[in-house]
Design a protein around this motif. Sequence first.
Motif, PDB file in Angstrom:
ATOM      1  N   GLU A  63     -15.458 -12.762  -3.801  1.00 47.48           N
ATOM      2  CA  GLU A  63     -15.444 -10.981  -4.130  1.00 47.48           C
ATOM      3  C   GLU A  63     -14.479 -10.212  -3.689  1.00 47.48           C
ATOM      4  O   GLU A  63     -13.885  -9.411  -3.162  1.00 47.48           O
ATOM      5  N   HIS A  64     -15.234 -10.581  -2.022  1.00 45.27           N
ATOM      6  CA  HIS A  64     -14.636  -9.736  -0.606  1.00 45.27           C
ATOM      7  C   HIS A  64     -12.987 -10.029  -1.021  1.00 45.27           C
ATOM      8  O   HIS A  64     -12.238  -9.452  -0.827  1.00 45.27           O
ATOM      9  N   TRP A  66     -11.313 -11.122  -2.973  1.00 45.00           N
ATOM     10  CA  TRP A  66     -10.520 -10.120  -4.343  1.00 45.00           C
ATOM     11  C   TRP A  66     -10.531  -8.930  -4.353  1.00 45.00           C
ATOM     12  O   TRP A  66      -8.943  -8.651  -4.411  1.00 45.00           O
ATOM     13  N   HIS A  67     -11.393  -8.446  -4.215  1.00 41.21           N
ATOM     14  CA  HIS A  67     -11.083  -6.575  -4.002  1.00 41.21           C
ATOM     15  C   HIS A  67      -9.946  -7.185  -3.010  1.00 41.21           C
ATOM     16  O   HIS A  67      -9.371  -5.744  -2.326  1.00 41.21           O
ATOM     17  N   LYS A  68     -10.162  -7.738  -1.997  1.00 44.33           N
ATOM     18  CA  LYS A  68      -9.460  -7.344  -0.846  1.00 44.33           C
ATOM     19  C   LYS A  68      -7.101  -7.446  -0.918  1.00 44.33           C
ATOM     20  O   LYS A  68      -6.449  -6.427  -0.745  1.00 44.33           O
ATOM     21  N   GLU A  70      -6.653  -7.216  -4.704  1.00 49.30           N
ATOM     22  CA  GLU A  70      -6.385  -6.050  -5.136  1.00 49.30           C
ATOM     23  C   GLU A  70      -5.695  -4.467  -4.346  1.00 49.30           C
ATOM     24  O   GLU A  70      -4.761  -4.127  -5.074  1.00 49.30           O
TER      25      GLU A  70
END
Length: 79
Positions: A63-64, A66-68, A70
Motif C-alpha cells: 500500500e505504501h 501504491w500510494h507513493k 499514485e
Amino acid sequence: MNPIRERSMVSNSKKGAAKNKREQPAESPVAVEPAVFHPSHDEVARLAYRFWENEGRSDGDQEHYWHKAEAQLRAIGPS
C-alpha cells in the motif's frame, strides 16, 4: 390616433423593453472543478513495482508503494 402620440407610444414601448433587459439579474458564473488526473492501474502498478524493487523488495509495504506511485503520477500529470 394622433401620429405624434403614436410615435411616442412606440418609443415608450421600446424603452420599456430595453429597461426590462437591464433589470434581469446576471447569470451567476458556473463553478468549474479543476480537472484531476487519474493515472491508469497499469501506470501505478509499474511505478509502485519500481519503488518496491529500488527499496529492497520488503514484504508488507504494498500500500505504501501504491500510494507513493499514485501521488507521484498525479503530481506530474498526464504524459
